[in-house]
Design an enzyme around this catalytic site. Structure first.
Site, PDB file in Angstrom:
ATOM      1  N   ASP A 123       0.854  -1.189   0.000  1.00  0.00           N
ATOM      2  CA  ASP A 123       0.000   0.000   0.000  1.00  0.00           C
ATOM      3  C   ASP A 123       0.896   1.247   0.000  1.00  0.00           C
ATOM      4  O   ASP A 123       1.854   1.335  -0.758  1.00  0.00           O
ATOM      5  CB  ASP A 123      -0.959  -0.056   1.199  1.00  0.00           C
ATOM      6  CG  ASP A 123      -2.041   1.014   1.169  1.00  0.00           C
ATOM      7  OD1 ASP A 123      -3.058   0.800   0.491  1.00  0.00           O
ATOM      8  OD2 ASP A 123      -1.858   2.059   1.818  1.00  0.00           O
ATOM      9  N   ASP A 249      -7.711  -8.479  -3.984  1.00  0.00           N
ATOM     10  CA  ASP A 249      -7.595  -7.041  -3.723  1.00  0.00           C
ATOM     11  C   ASP A 249      -8.125  -6.260  -4.915  1.00  0.00           C
ATOM     12  O   ASP A 249      -7.485  -6.225  -5.974  1.00  0.00           O
ATOM     13  CB  ASP A 249      -6.143  -6.659  -3.458  1.00  0.00           C
ATOM     14  CG  ASP A 249      -5.985  -5.166  -3.176  1.00  0.00           C
ATOM     15  OD1 ASP A 249      -7.009  -4.507  -2.896  1.00  0.00           O
ATOM     16  OD2 ASP A 249      -4.856  -4.667  -3.239  1.00  0.00           O
ATOM     17  N   HIS A 279      -6.507  -6.989   0.387  1.00  0.00           N
ATOM     18  CA  HIS A 279      -5.585  -5.861   0.326  1.00  0.00           C
ATOM     19  C   HIS A 279      -4.535  -5.934   1.428  1.00  0.00           C
ATOM     20  O   HIS A 279      -3.355  -5.674   1.197  1.00  0.00           O
ATOM     21  CB  HIS A 279      -6.343  -4.543   0.420  1.00  0.00           C
ATOM     22  CG  HIS A 279      -5.474  -3.343   0.265  1.00  0.00           C
ATOM     23  ND1 HIS A 279      -4.813  -3.054  -0.909  1.00  0.00           N
ATOM     24  CD2 HIS A 279      -5.127  -2.360   1.146  1.00  0.00           C
ATOM     25  CE1 HIS A 279      -4.100  -1.942  -0.762  1.00  0.00           C
ATOM     26  NE2 HIS A 279      -4.280  -1.506   0.478  1.00  0.00           N
TER      27      HIS A 279
END
Length: 304
Positions: A123, A249, A279
């Site tokens: 991320d 994700d 995710h």
């Protein structure tokens, strides 16, 4: 602007997180100082690995991977980004910028562990970490990237636009349930509470509110030009660069192709799409992710 320190008692009952606290004082800019909290496990002289979290998590996300990596022989370093986890939290959303987050991490890294290190990033940990790799490739022995990218403009997906709007405007921005919904492995009530712990009130959520709007996914946004400048250096990175993305994700699935096709060190490696894996891959596939780091570090000669 106030610099919030989350009360220590908020972290009194965190499950499966026995790690000692470590602190580094940063120059935040505009005359402000702030403390960055980080996990530091394993021998200080062992080969270092850096684990960078993203939005809206903290080092708790890595609790399942840290012991595996320590057992493999690493010094494991996991910072809480400013505004997250146990780190201090400016309460002004406008104070947070992409460049400041990069600069804060570079300050911390230069002081705490300046030797070449392995990197795992996910991320926003990738938006920050991959920029750092591009800026100082000699400081990184290898990279494992999961559910992340280095955006430089373009057209954002509807899913991302919806998330950006939710983070900005939702009156009930509860962090723990977000982590639960975006993981394939159901979180316990205690784990959900652990993700809520850093954010006792609305002012403490400024960084979490700010992050989605800072992703440079549209032309003209701050960070676009800097990432365009960074890409040639990142593409030339020849040391092992592995992608391990989550099949479930919806935000980043498929974007690993841009990394695999463009980065020199990604050629010929066993890139994998993991399932079940949402995710927050560290919740769903910690063993596979840790093994990827171990394999790449050995391939690079960074770990015996």
């Amino acid at each position: 602007m106030q610099i919030i320190q989350t009360p220590a008692e908020r972290f009194a009952d965190i499950p499966d997180y026995p790690f000692a606290e470590n602190w580094f004082e940063l120059d935040l800019g505009e005359g402000h100082k702030g403390r960055m909290h980080y996990v530091d496990e394993g021998p200080k002289d062992a080969p270092p690995v850096l684990l960078f979290h993203g939005e809206p998590s903290w080092s708790f996300l890595y609790r399942k991977m840290i012991p595996i990596l320590v057992d493999a022989g690493f010094r494991v370093l996991v910072p809480d980004l400013i505004g997250f986890g146990k780190s201090d939290k400016p309460d002004d959303i406008s104070f947070f910028t992409y460049q400041r987050h990069v600069d804060w991490l570079k300050q911390w890294r230069a002081a705490v562990e300046p030797r070449p290190a392995a990197l795992f990033c996910q991320d926003w940990g990738g938006l920050l970490g991959l920029r750092m790799v591009a800026n100082d490739p000699d400081l990184f022995a290898c990279v494992v990237a999961s559910n992340t990218f280095l955006p430089a403009g373009g057209t954002p997906s509807p899913a991302f636009l919806a998330w950006r709007e939710f983070a900005k405007t939702s009156p009930d921005f509860q962090i723990g349930p977000l982590l639960d919904r975006a993981s394939q492995t159901p979180l316990s009530e205690a784990e959900i509470a652990a993700y809520n712990a850093p954010f006792p009130d609305e002012p403490s959520k400024a960084a979490a509110r700010a992050f989605p709007a800072l992703v440079p996914v549209e032309d003209g946004m701050p960070g676009v030009e800097e990432n365009k400048v960074a890409w040639p250096s990142l593409a030339a990175f020849e040391k092992p660069f592995l992608t391990l993305f989550g099949d479930e994700d919806p935000i980043t699935k498929g974007s690993e192709k841009f990394l695999i096709e463009r980065i020199a060190g990604a050629k010929g490696l066993d890139h994998r799409t993991l399932s079940p894996c949402g995710h927050f891959c560290q919740e769903d596939q910690p063993e596979a992710l840790a093994q990827g780091v171990i394999d790449m570090a050995r391939k690079a000669g960074h770990l015996a």
